[in-house]
Design a protein around this motif. Structure first.
Motif, mmCIF file in Angstrom:
data_model
loop_
_atom_site.group_PDB
_atom_site.id
_atom_site.type_symbol
_atom_site.label_atom_id
_atom_site.label_comp_id
_atom_site.label_asym_id
_atom_site.label_seq_id
_atom_site.Cartn_x
_atom_site.Cartn_y
_atom_site.Cartn_z
ATOM 1 N N LEU A 23 25.431 -27.590 2.423
ATOM 2 C CA LEU A 23 25.305 -28.769 3.271
ATOM 3 C C LEU A 23 24.390 -29.741 2.538
ATOM 4 N N GLY A 24 24.990 -30.764 1.936
ATOM 5 C CA GLY A 24 24.195 -31.674 1.117
ATOM 6 C C GLY A 24 23.568 -30.910 -0.042
ATOM 7 N N SER A 25 22.250 -31.021 -0.172
ATOM 8 C CA SER A 25 21.554 -30.325 -1.261
ATOM 9 C C SER A 25 21.180 -28.896 -0.895
ATOM 10 N N LEU A 26 21.445 -28.503 0.339
ATOM 11 C CA LEU A 26 21.104 -27.148 0.789
ATOM 12 C C LEU A 26 22.172 -26.149 0.367
ATOM 13 N N ARG A 27 21.746 -24.968 0.008
ATOM 14 C CA ARG A 27 22.677 -23.867 -0.231
ATOM 15 C C ARG A 27 22.011 -22.565 0.211
ATOM 16 N N TYR A 28 22.793 -21.734 0.900
ATOM 17 C CA TYR A 28 22.338 -20.394 1.285
ATOM 18 C C TYR A 28 23.408 -19.382 0.889
ATOM 19 N N TYR A 29 22.954 -18.226 0.414
ATOM 20 C CA TYR A 29 23.844 -17.088 0.201
ATOM 21 C C TYR A 29 23.589 -16.110 1.348
ATOM 22 N N ILE A 30 24.667 -15.685 2.009
ATOM 23 C CA ILE A 30 24.502 -14.849 3.205
ATOM 24 C C ILE A 30 25.391 -13.623 3.134
ATOM 25 N N GLN A 31 24.796 -12.474 3.449
ATOM 26 C CA GLN A 31 25.539 -11.234 3.641
ATOM 27 C C GLN A 31 25.500 -10.854 5.116
ATOM 28 N N SER A 32 26.669 -10.493 5.648
ATOM 29 C CA SER A 32 26.760 -9.981 7.014
ATOM 30 C C SER A 32 26.759 -8.463 6.943
ATOM 31 N N ALA A 33 25.704 -7.847 7.477
ATOM 32 C CA ALA A 33 25.571 -6.382 7.440
ATOM 33 C C ALA A 33 25.388 -5.883 8.872
ATOM 34 N N TYR A 34 26.419 -5.285 9.433
ATOM 35 C CA TYR A 34 26.345 -4.848 10.832
ATOM 36 C C TYR A 34 25.127 -3.966 11.066
ATOM 37 N N SER A 35 24.874 -3.062 10.144
ATOM 38 C CA SER A 35 23.717 -2.171 10.296
ATOM 39 C C SER A 35 23.157 -1.823 8.921
ATOM 40 N N LEU A 36 21.843 -1.655 8.881
ATOM 41 C CA LEU A 36 21.153 -1.237 7.649
ATOM 42 C C LEU A 36 20.371 0.036 7.960
ATOM 43 N N PRO A 37 21.075 1.163 8.083
ATOM 44 C CA PRO A 37 20.412 2.388 8.543
ATOM 45 C C PRO A 37 19.440 3.000 7.539
ATOM 46 N N ASP A 38 19.634 2.706 6.244
ATOM 47 C CA ASP A 38 18.754 3.319 5.240
ATOM 48 C C ASP A 38 18.664 2.412 4.013
ATOM 49 N N GLU A 39 17.837 2.812 3.067
ATOM 50 C CA GLU A 39 17.604 2.009 1.874
ATOM 51 C C GLU A 39 18.846 1.925 0.994
ATOM 52 N N GLU A 40 19.653 2.979 1.009
ATOM 53 C CA GLU A 40 20.881 2.964 0.204
ATOM 54 C C GLU A 40 21.825 1.865 0.671
ATOM 55 N N LYS A 41 21.983 1.753 1.979
ATOM 56 C CA LYS A 41 22.861 0.720 2.520
ATOM 57 C C LYS A 41 22.294 -0.669 2.232
ATOM 58 N N ARG A 42 21.000 -0.815 2.379
ATOM 59 C CA ARG A 42 20.374 -2.105 2.101
ATOM 60 C C ARG A 42 20.552 -2.486 0.629
ATOM 61 N N SER A 43 20.356 -1.533 -0.272
ATOM 62 C CA SER A 43 20.517 -1.801 -1.707
ATOM 63 C C SER A 43 21.936 -2.251 -2.017
ATOM 64 N N GLN A 44 22.891 -1.658 -1.325
ATOM 65 C CA GLN A 44 24.295 -2.023 -1.518
ATOM 66 C C GLN A 44 24.541 -3.470 -1.082
ATOM 67 N N GLU A 45 23.933 -3.870 0.038
ATOM 68 C CA GLU A 45 24.152 -5.221 0.554
ATOM 69 C C GLU A 45 23.509 -6.287 -0.329
ATOM 70 N N ILE A 46 22.318 -5.995 -0.867
ATOM 71 C CA ILE A 46 21.615 -7.027 -1.640
ATOM 72 C C ILE A 46 21.970 -7.002 -3.133
ATOM 73 N N ARG A 47 22.782 -6.030 -3.527
ATOM 74 C CA ARG A 47 23.142 -5.901 -4.937
ATOM 75 C C ARG A 47 23.727 -7.189 -5.524
ATOM 76 N N PRO A 48 24.668 -7.864 -4.825
ATOM 77 C CA PRO A 48 25.181 -9.124 -5.399
ATOM 78 C C PRO A 48 24.095 -10.184 -5.524
ATOM 79 N N PHE A 49 23.170 -10.216 -4.569
ATOM 80 C CA PHE A 49 22.095 -11.206 -4.621
ATOM 81 C C PHE A 49 21.277 -11.086 -5.908
ATOM 82 N N ARG A 50 21.043 -9.862 -6.330
ATOM 83 C CA ARG A 50 20.176 -9.637 -7.482
ATOM 84 C C ARG A 50 20.849 -10.017 -8.803
#
Length: 431
Positions: A362-389
């Motif tokens: 939106l204009g000069s703004l940009r956000y990267y967003i992941q939709s994660a229904y649930s983050l039950p443990d660190e493994e799932k969280r690592s999987q979701e943020i992997r593209p971000f890194r």
């Protein structure tokens, strides 16, 4: 019960007297007429505009048509629109002085040559024009081109979750469950009981949306269009294209429908605002990938009604809700793709494409967003943020989850936000 639509009302107020035709577009039954003829009309009165300087006219009203010597029944029998000369003569008679007049027209496409009439009003300095329309012709998302660049579009969506919660009798947790099931079409939201809501949605789909698309585009095989809707309803948020869909038709329906025909049907569905497509975007290459795309429904209740409420996956439903909210807030939304080279267990380098659910601009703004229904443990969280890194720019990266977690940043600067805070706080992404 009144449902406030302040988000859109403010847009109309900001556009007063800007010299353009204000065109309210959106899926049928999302509240366009109520916004214009009730909420905006009351605003004009409250701001001191004399009642006789607000001209309201609905072209589907027998009483209003009588004022210009027209008959709704005769128009139906003769398969024609209202006579524009009669309408313009009526408007001339209402304008008594040089003060500003506000012209609020509903279902304007029911007047013949309405584009020419509205364009002629742009030359009148004391006339500010606002219109809505929702039949087969005016439903098209490209209606703004009818006014040769002199139209100002306000695109309206069904109720957002925040709007929904202003009339829902319960907490936000039960509210979101109902919202994801029955959607935000106002007349459905105000119905009592699951049976009433489901019946209203199914009736709307068959009697309003399908019929309008069929009439506008003169579709020969309506069954194919409905089959396509069923397939899309069963796979919201999945990457697909006309060729893939053609193969599905061939396998499941034993149909010989062509990819070209499917492309036309997809265009018809998007033109009606029933669905929207999100294109893939190569984040590193800074280029769009034409195909495949993801498709989302403008209202989840309509999607669920299409498949008789048999298939309800909260993961995909939540993704659709987030997409709609982002679009309502004005963001352009793409599906992010980022190439990655990694070693497998044998040490061989394997190229993979990682996906970011939403790249929002939106204009000069940009956000990267992941939709994660649930983050039950660190493994799932690592999987979701992997593209971000793998993304090496400084734009904000956000994980939205249905888990009840406080808003917080992790050691990588990635923001985690729960779905309720995101939906109920219009500035949630700016935290």
């Amino acid at each position: 019960m009144e449902i406030r639509r302040d988000f859109y009302l403010d847009k109309l107020i900001q556009r007063k007297n800007n010299g353009l035709i204000k065109v309210i577009t959106g899926i049928r039954r999302c509240g366009k007429s109520y916004l214009l003829n009730t909420l905006f009309y009351q605003h004009l009165l409250d701001s001191g505009v004399p009642k006789d300087h607000i001209i309201r006219f609905a072209f589907d009203s027998a009483d209003d048509l009588y004022l210009i010597g027209e008959s709704l029944i005769r128009m139906e029998k003769e398969r024609r629109g209202a006579d524009p000369e009669k309408f313009m003569a009526y408007i001339r008679a209402q304008i008594k002085d040089d003060a500003m007049y506000y012209l609020l027209l509903d279902e304007v496409q029911l007047m013949d040559y309405f584009e020419a009439v509205l364009n002629s009003y742009l030359r009148k300095e004391n006339l500010d024009v606002f219109v809505t329309g929702s039949n087969a012709k005016f439903l098209s998302k490209d209606i703004i081109t009818e006014f040769a660049g002199r139209g100002d579009e306000i695109h309206m969506y069904p109720l957002s979750f925040a709007e929904f919660m202003t009339v829902y009798q319960g907490d936000q947790y039960m509210g979101l469950s109902e919202y994801m099931l029955y959607g935000g079409i106002p007349l459905v939201v105000l119905r009592e009981g699951a049976g009433e809501k489901a019946a209203a949605l199914q009736n709307l789909f068959q009697e309003i949306y399908i019929r309008d698309i069929h009439q506008r585009n003169r579709i020969r095989n309506q069954g194919e269009l409905e089959d396509l809707l069923n397939i899309l309803s069963s796979s919201i948020g999945s990457l697909t294209n006309p060729e893939k869909l053609k193969n599905t038709f061939k396998t499941v329906k034993k149909s010989k429908i062509t990819a070209g025909t499917i492309k036309k049907y997809l265009d018809y569905l998007e033109d009606s605002f029933l669905i929207e497509s999100a294109q893939r975007y190569d984040i590193r290459g800074k280029a769009y990938i034409e195909t495949p795309k993801k498709y989302y429904f403008s209202d989840l209740g309509l999607r669920n009604a299409r498949i008789n409420f048999r298939q309800f996956e909260q993961t995909h439903a939540m993704e659709n809700v987030i997409y709609n909210e982002l679009r309502m807030r004005g963001y352009n939304v793409d599906v992010g793709v980022i190439a990655s080279s990694e070693k497998d267990k044998t040490g061989k380098v394997v190229r993979k494409q990682l996906e970011v659910d939403f790249v929002c601009n939106l204009g000069s703004l940009r956000y990267y967003i992941q939709s994660a229904y649930s983050l039950p443990d660190e493994e799932k969280r690592s999987q979701e943020i992997r593209p971000f890194r793998k993304i090496d720019d400084s734009f904000k990266k956000i994980v939205i989850t249905k888990d009840i977690v406080p808003t917080h940043y992790d050691e990588y600067g990635i923001l985690t936000l729960n779905i309720y805070d995101f939906l109920l706080n219009p500035r949630s992404l700016e935290q």
